[in-house]
Design an enzyme around this catalytic site. Structure first.
Site, mmCIF file in Angstrom:
data_model
loop_
_atom_site.group_PDB
_atom_site.id
_atom_site.type_symbol
_atom_site.label_atom_id
_atom_site.label_comp_id
_atom_site.label_asym_id
_atom_site.label_seq_id
_atom_site.Cartn_x
_atom_site.Cartn_y
_atom_site.Cartn_z
ATOM 1 N N ASP A 85 0.868 -1.181 0.000
ATOM 2 C CA ASP A 85 0.000 0.000 0.000
ATOM 3 C C ASP A 85 0.900 1.225 0.000
ATOM 4 O OD1 ASP A 85 -1.836 2.030 0.534
ATOM 5 O OD2 ASP A 85 -2.884 0.910 2.095
ATOM 6 N N ASP A 96 -3.428 7.290 -3.307
ATOM 7 C CA ASP A 96 -3.285 6.205 -2.338
ATOM 8 C C ASP A 96 -3.783 4.930 -3.022
ATOM 9 O OD1 ASP A 96 -3.251 4.540 -0.128
ATOM 10 O OD2 ASP A 96 -4.610 5.766 1.086
ATOM 11 N N HIS A 155 -11.363 6.133 2.954
ATOM 12 C CA HIS A 155 -11.354 7.455 3.578
ATOM 13 C C HIS A 155 -11.314 8.546 2.525
ATOM 14 C CE1 HIS A 155 -6.987 7.201 2.694
ATOM 15 N NE2 HIS A 155 -7.158 5.931 3.052
ATOM 16 N N HIS A 163 -6.694 11.286 5.881
ATOM 17 C CA HIS A 163 -7.985 10.847 6.404
ATOM 18 C C HIS A 163 -8.802 12.098 6.720
ATOM 19 C CE1 HIS A 163 -5.401 7.312 7.066
ATOM 20 N NE2 HIS A 163 -6.497 6.628 6.838
ATOM 21 N N GLU A 188 -10.863 0.916 -0.213
ATOM 22 C CA GLU A 188 -9.914 -0.173 0.016
ATOM 23 C C GLU A 188 -10.578 -1.358 0.718
ATOM 24 O OE1 GLU A 188 -6.669 0.891 2.648
ATOM 25 O OE2 GLU A 188 -7.686 2.745 3.211
ATOM 26 N N GLU A 276 -6.809 -1.301 -3.510
ATOM 27 C CA GLU A 276 -7.224 0.084 -3.229
ATOM 28 C C GLU A 276 -6.995 0.965 -4.442
ATOM 29 O OE1 GLU A 276 -6.370 3.574 0.118
ATOM 30 O OE2 GLU A 276 -4.900 1.968 -0.180
#
Length: 291
Positions: A85, A96, A155, A163, A188, A276
């Site tokens: 990740d 992300d 998020h 976040h 994710e 993700e």
């Protein structure tokens, strides 16, 4: 969202995608976890962008927040299931993204979280309630015979913020927030052979500045000075070039300067997969920056 912001998010996503797949391809039995950590960092730097958090490299029943320690010696082995990740940013605009690398016989488990991610992205649109996304994730993962990890979520993202308030659940049991056009979110799904719940493990390698209380020790001040370079984003203990850092970190935690991210694991002997993407909510659906 103005055009230059959109273009920056898209470019950060392009780099993250490229780095993620290049480094994931190097995860093989006999390769060291630290080697992959350093490769991710080198590739992000070579692309001319910044990292938005330490590469998370989480093995088997560990779902998230594990990474290389300063003296890391772990080696990948046959049968391992590795979540990679990573995050990039350009001027604070974040991408992300994550994949799972299967060194064993976990193809179905991997497909469960991959399919759940695709299904979730298809639901994204303005005015969608986030529990609707979670319901699709849960339904997809359970259809493969596994459990979604219900206490891990996706998020919202914002500039220099990983976040940003809104969570994207992996279950339809909660989540009343509504998606709006131009929101940037990370989705994710995690699929597990275990309990579907993670707990904090003792291992802790990732920290984040959350306070500005006065710091007395020279080592503590050096840590805080290095952490400033992350603009409030998480950093790894491995990055600290500070003598006596191990003595200073507990004090910084105790007085509220730092927050620590413990690694998060399901029950022993279980396996967890994760995929993700970063998604921008558009008028007619979703723009995936990391695909």
């Amino acid at each position: 969202m103005i055009d230059n912001e959109l273009d920056t998010y898209i470019e950060a996503g392009r780099v993250a995608k490229t780095v993620l797949h290049k480094c994931a391809a190097e995860i093989k039995p006999g390769v060291g976890l630290a080697e992959i950590f350093d490769m991710v960092m080198d590739e992000i730097s070579a692309a001319g962008v910044s990292h938005s958090f330490p590469p998370n490299i989480s093995l088997n029943n560990c779902a998230a927040h594990d990474t290389a320690s300063p003296d890391e010696e772990r080696i990948f082995a046959e049968g391992d299931l590795i979540k990679l990740d990573i995050g990039t940013h350009i001027d604070g605009y974040i991408a992300d993204t994550a994949v799972t690398v299967d060194l064993g016989d976990h193809a179905s488990l991997c497909e469960a979280s991959r399919a759940a991610l695709d299904a979730a992205i298809n639901v994204v649109a303005p005015e969608v309630v986030v529990s609707e996304i979670g319901a699709v994730v849960e339904e997809t993962i359970t259809s493969f015979g596994y459990k979604p990890i219900i206490n891990l979520t996706g998020h919202a993202l914002a500039r220099y913020s990983l976040h940003h308030g809104l969570s994207i659940p992996n279950t339809g049991r909660f989540g009343s927030a509504v998606l709006r056009e131009d929101m940037v979110i990370a989705i994710e799904p995690f699929a597990s052979t275990g309990s579907g719940l993670v707990h904090e493990a003792p291992r802790a390698e990732i920290y984040q500045v959350v306070g500005d209380a006065p710091v007395r020790s020279p080592a503590g001040r050096k840590i805080m000075k290095q952490a400033e370079q992350m603009h409030g984003l998480p950093f790894a203990r491995r990055w600290l070039n500070v003598p006596k850092a191990e003595l200073a970190l507990p004090t910084l935690l105790r007085q509220g300067n730092l927050f620590v991210y413990h690694s998060l694991s399901d029950v022993p002997e279980s396996f967890v997969s994760q995929f993700e993407h970063t998604v921008i909510v558009t008028a007619d659906g979703a723009l995936v920056t990391t695909r």
